[in-house]
Scaffold this motif. Sequence first.
Motif, mmCIF file in Angstrom:
data_model
loop_
_atom_site.group_PDB
_atom_site.id
_atom_site.type_symbol
_atom_site.label_atom_id
_atom_site.label_comp_id
_atom_site.label_asym_id
_atom_site.label_seq_id
_atom_site.Cartn_x
_atom_site.Cartn_y
_atom_site.Cartn_z
ATOM 1 N N ASN A 88 41.111 32.200 31.740
ATOM 2 C CA ASN A 88 40.281 33.392 31.877
ATOM 3 C C ASN A 88 38.929 33.212 31.199
ATOM 4 O O ASN A 88 37.904 33.694 31.691
ATOM 5 C CB ASN A 88 40.999 34.605 31.274
ATOM 6 C CG ASN A 88 42.056 35.175 32.201
ATOM 7 O OD1 ASN A 88 42.414 34.537 33.182
ATOM 8 N ND2 ASN A 88 42.545 36.342 31.886
ATOM 9 N N LYS A 91 36.520 30.962 33.345
ATOM 10 C CA LYS A 91 35.972 31.535 34.582
ATOM 11 C C LYS A 91 34.472 31.803 34.469
ATOM 12 O O LYS A 91 33.741 31.668 35.457
ATOM 13 C CB LYS A 91 36.676 32.850 34.917
ATOM 14 C CG LYS A 91 38.079 32.750 35.449
ATOM 15 C CD LYS A 91 38.593 34.153 35.768
ATOM 16 C CE LYS A 91 40.036 34.161 36.204
ATOM 17 N NZ LYS A 91 40.505 35.533 36.539
ATOM 18 N N LEU A 92 34.023 32.197 33.298
ATOM 19 C CA LEU A 92 32.629 32.587 33.128
ATOM 20 C C LEU A 92 31.721 31.406 32.814
ATOM 21 O O LEU A 92 30.529 31.584 32.569
ATOM 22 C CB LEU A 92 32.515 33.641 32.020
ATOM 23 C CG LEU A 92 33.432 34.866 32.164
ATOM 24 C CD1 LEU A 92 33.059 35.939 31.161
ATOM 25 C CD2 LEU A 92 33.415 35.428 33.579
ATOM 26 N N ILE A 133 32.730 40.077 45.301
ATOM 27 C CA ILE A 133 33.955 40.514 44.635
ATOM 28 C C ILE A 133 34.489 41.758 45.327
ATOM 29 O O ILE A 133 33.772 42.426 46.085
ATOM 30 C CB ILE A 133 33.675 40.784 43.133
ATOM 31 C CG1 ILE A 133 34.961 40.745 42.303
ATOM 32 C CG2 ILE A 133 32.895 42.082 42.944
ATOM 33 C CD1 ILE A 133 34.725 40.647 40.804
ATOM 34 N N ASN A 185 38.025 43.307 40.454
ATOM 35 C CA ASN A 185 39.154 42.438 40.157
ATOM 36 C C ASN A 185 38.725 40.984 40.113
ATOM 37 O O ASN A 185 38.269 40.419 41.118
ATOM 38 C CB ASN A 185 40.255 42.637 41.191
ATOM 39 C CG ASN A 185 41.548 41.971 40.781
ATOM 40 O OD1 ASN A 185 41.659 40.746 40.774
ATOM 41 N ND2 ASN A 185 42.531 42.777 40.410
ATOM 42 N N ALA A 186 38.873 40.352 38.944
ATOM 43 C CA ALA A 186 38.411 38.987 38.723
ATOM 44 C C ALA A 186 39.369 37.935 39.248
ATOM 45 O O ALA A 186 39.151 36.746 39.039
ATOM 46 C CB ALA A 186 38.172 38.758 37.231
ATOM 47 N N PHE A 189 36.760 35.933 43.217
ATOM 48 C CA PHE A 189 35.319 36.190 43.264
ATOM 49 C C PHE A 189 34.597 34.903 43.614
ATOM 50 O O PHE A 189 35.136 33.794 43.467
ATOM 51 C CB PHE A 189 34.792 36.770 41.943
ATOM 52 C CG PHE A 189 34.818 35.823 40.779
ATOM 53 C CD1 PHE A 189 33.743 34.984 40.502
ATOM 54 C CD2 PHE A 189 35.917 35.763 39.937
ATOM 55 C CE1 PHE A 189 33.765 34.115 39.420
ATOM 56 C CE2 PHE A 189 35.956 34.905 38.850
ATOM 57 C CZ PHE A 189 34.873 34.071 38.588
ATOM 58 N N ASP A 219 37.427 38.761 30.984
ATOM 59 C CA ASP A 219 36.683 38.351 32.175
ATOM 60 C C ASP A 219 36.346 39.544 33.057
ATOM 61 O O ASP A 219 35.214 39.709 33.519
ATOM 62 C CB ASP A 219 37.437 37.271 32.944
ATOM 63 C CG ASP A 219 38.862 37.661 33.287
ATOM 64 O OD1 ASP A 219 39.444 38.517 32.598
ATOM 65 O OD2 ASP A 219 39.423 37.102 34.249
ATOM 66 N N GLN A 220 37.338 40.426 33.290
ATOM 67 C CA GLN A 220 37.087 41.588 34.148
ATOM 68 C C GLN A 220 36.150 42.582 33.468
ATOM 69 O O GLN A 220 35.312 43.211 34.132
ATOM 70 C CB GLN A 220 38.408 42.262 34.536
ATOM 71 C CG GLN A 220 39.243 41.373 35.416
ATOM 72 C CD GLN A 220 40.395 42.087 36.092
ATOM 73 O OE1 GLN A 220 40.596 41.916 37.281
ATOM 74 N NE2 GLN A 220 41.158 42.858 35.345
ATOM 75 N N ILE A 223 32.550 41.183 33.716
ATOM 76 C CA ILE A 223 32.014 41.345 35.063
ATOM 77 C C ILE A 223 31.568 42.792 35.280
ATOM 78 O O ILE A 223 30.479 43.056 35.812
ATOM 79 C CB ILE A 223 33.065 40.923 36.104
ATOM 80 C CG1 ILE A 223 33.202 39.392 36.121
ATOM 81 C CG2 ILE A 223 32.694 41.436 37.497
ATOM 82 C CD1 ILE A 223 34.324 38.874 36.987
#
Length: 312
Positions: A88, A91-92, A133, A185-186, A189, A219-220, A223
């Motif tokens: 998680n 992801k970024l 997304i 929702n991550a 995307f 993460d979510q 975003i």
Amino acid sequence: MTPPDCPEMPAVRRIIVTGCDHAYFELVAELIASIRNHTDTTIAVIDCGMTAGQRALLHARGVRVLAPHIPDYAPRRALAKRPCLAINISKLWLDQMLPDFDLILWLDADTWVQDGQALERMFAAAARQTLAIVPEIGAKLANLLGVRWICPGWMQIRSFLYKNATRARLPFAIRKRIGARPLLNAGVFCLHRQAPIWPVLRKWQAQILPRRHMAFTQDQLCIALAVYIDGLPVTFLDNSHNYLGPWLLDERTGTLANLFFPHAPVGIVHMASQKAMRSRLENTLTIPTVQGGTAAVNLRYGGMRALSGRGG
């Protein structure tokens, strides 16, 4: 032959990325098989605890294996207890982890692809450097916004974003602005590597991640903050591109269908909150069918292939 004054545009380099530990490897293998049923786009898997044999299987299938990116501010104690949390966090950072690719599509390990056109639409939506997304405002039968009624006329917001922004100790002014907004929702995307949102996501991550109990959901939240607070560009896709239910089977085609009429096939299936089915193909869920009956199905790629008679 291309004239000298009209050089060919370089091909857009695309990649689909997921991540897993040894326990989720079977799901990732099914995800890869479902992708390969529709496209030969490069695939990468972030390794957060796979075995040597599992990594060898991925290499043999032409899948890239990536080490996670763990920034200095990451909570080391939480990662020591649950190494998969690094997925998680990573992801970024995908733009920096994958400098050789232009378009990066993330799919959680508990997703799989039923309609390949969903992948193409995700890539197309992100091509202009906006975040592609799915907002959770689709076919949910449950309440769209979590609330706790205190007395007539008074209620307390209990949405995912409000609760997590509170846990992150963000100012009330921010909680108020995002609390009633739909969750982005991550699990699915897509972003261009040069999209302006990347550093903004990491700005919020650096603020949120060191705080207690935030590694799983940061993460979510990041975003949502980048979109709703900073106003970074976003392109919304419908719920078929990250379908979380309610579940509906089209017996005629043996595919999962969207609850909305005319019940088109779901594009990307997301089995969030389906722990029993994720763990064993033998575990099933009884769901309605488009034709008016019911059917016991396992929502995994392997389960649906077995149901349609195409093997495991």
